[in-house]
Design an enzyme around this catalytic site. Sequence first.
Site, mmCIF file in Angstrom:
data_model
loop_
_atom_site.group_PDB
_atom_site.id
_atom_site.type_symbol
_atom_site.label_atom_id
_atom_site.label_comp_id
_atom_site.label_asym_id
_atom_site.label_seq_id
_atom_site.Cartn_x
_atom_site.Cartn_y
_atom_site.Cartn_z
ATOM 1 N N THR A 277 2.441 4.957 0.332
ATOM 2 C CA THR A 277 1.532 6.050 0.679
ATOM 3 C C THR A 277 2.275 7.187 1.366
ATOM 4 O OG1 THR A 277 -0.185 4.383 1.049
ATOM 5 C CG2 THR A 277 -0.629 6.599 1.847
ATOM 6 N N THR A 278 3.188 6.844 2.281
ATOM 7 C CA THR A 278 3.922 7.843 3.061
ATOM 8 C C THR A 278 4.784 8.729 2.178
ATOM 9 O OG1 THR A 278 3.919 6.315 4.927
ATOM 10 C CG2 THR A 278 5.503 8.104 5.028
ATOM 11 N N TYR B 208 -11.090 2.849 -3.992
ATOM 12 C CA TYR B 208 -12.149 3.643 -4.614
ATOM 13 C C TYR B 208 -13.175 2.797 -5.369
ATOM 14 C CZ TYR B 208 -14.567 7.553 -6.814
ATOM 15 O OH TYR B 208 -15.531 8.436 -7.199
ATOM 16 N N TYR C 76 -0.855 -5.439 0.110
ATOM 17 C CA TYR C 76 -1.017 -4.358 1.089
ATOM 18 C C TYR C 76 -2.503 -4.165 1.346
ATOM 19 C CZ TYR C 76 -0.475 0.391 3.086
ATOM 20 O OH TYR C 76 -0.507 1.508 3.888
ATOM 21 N N ARG D 91 -7.876 3.316 3.873
ATOM 22 C CA ARG D 91 -7.606 4.092 2.667
ATOM 23 C C ARG D 91 -8.313 3.535 1.435
ATOM 24 N NH1 ARG D 91 -3.575 7.891 2.993
ATOM 25 N NH2 ARG D 91 -2.246 7.847 4.847
ATOM 26 N N LYS E 194 1.426 -6.754 3.854
ATOM 27 C CA LYS E 194 1.456 -5.670 4.830
ATOM 28 C C LYS E 194 0.023 -5.505 5.311
ATOM 29 C CE LYS E 194 2.341 -0.744 5.483
ATOM 30 N NZ LYS E 194 2.675 0.564 4.826
ATOM 31 N N ILE F 85 6.296 -2.761 8.240
ATOM 32 C CA ILE F 85 6.651 -1.654 7.347
ATOM 33 C C ILE F 85 6.139 -0.415 8.052
ATOM 34 C CG2 ILE F 85 6.275 -0.558 5.108
ATOM 35 C CD1 ILE F 85 6.129 -3.385 3.908
#
Length: 292
Positions: free
Chosen positions: A46-47, A109, A135, A140, A164, A206
């Site tokens: 994402t980052t 989503y 993850y 999000r 994660k 992470i």
Amino acid sequence: MQALIGTGVALVTPFKKDFSVDTEALTKITNYVIEGGVEYLVILGTTAESATLSTDEKALVIATIVEANNGRVPMVLGVGGNNTAEVVHELKTKDLSKFTAILSVSPYYNKPTQEGIYQHFKAVAEASPIPIILYNVPGRTASNMLPSTVIRLANDFKNIVGIKEAAGDIVQAMKLIQAKPDGFLVISGDDMITLPMVLAGGAGVISVIGEGFPKEFSEMVRLGLNKKVADAYKIHYKLAESIDMIFEQGNPAGIKEVFKHIGLSENTVRLPLVQVDENLSQRLSDFIKKLV
């Protein structure tokens, strides 16, 4: 998966002022975090603003980091999405030979049920030629992958080797640590609660802040893993203010502002993200001066 114990950093994708990928800055950042002592790199998470990168740009980012790393530390590649068939296709067709594992986000989503999440990762596990780190980031994805689902996946698929965990819930993290099979890694995805998770039995982090201050943050995690609690918390409290600040106006806008102040890259982000405001920029600058 001993190679993934400690501090992994979720690398940004630096952009030039014209919004093109800045490979020179990406090379500098890769060297900076490795020399700072992190244990591994996470690419296209994402980052990295991977949602706004084209296929060609993603390939460029991977090639740049692989070359800069030159085999020094393990690498984890972000391969995830909310279209299961597309994720499976990518895993079957992409060259993953340079990577120790993939990091695969719970579908966003669509808001699947726990059974839907399980079936998604069952398909991913059956397709992936390398180990998988799940993850979980409900902020999000709009759905929380429950500990029961994670443990079910960990027990059913040997190539699902860790998670994660970024729900920001230390109780949920402790439930995972308590119930996990031997060797399964519970990795913090929240910088602020990394140390408590490590002390409870987690495998590390992470991190985003670990990219800005790799020397300090990776040392904190190592101290925590070695149960040197007082020394670890000394570093935690020294960095805590900066953790709040880099997420205050969104990620990776905050960490890119840190990189601007330390001279590694521009602070450019792509829409719909925007740069941090002047007030936060000044506070980050003041923090950096105080830290060094």
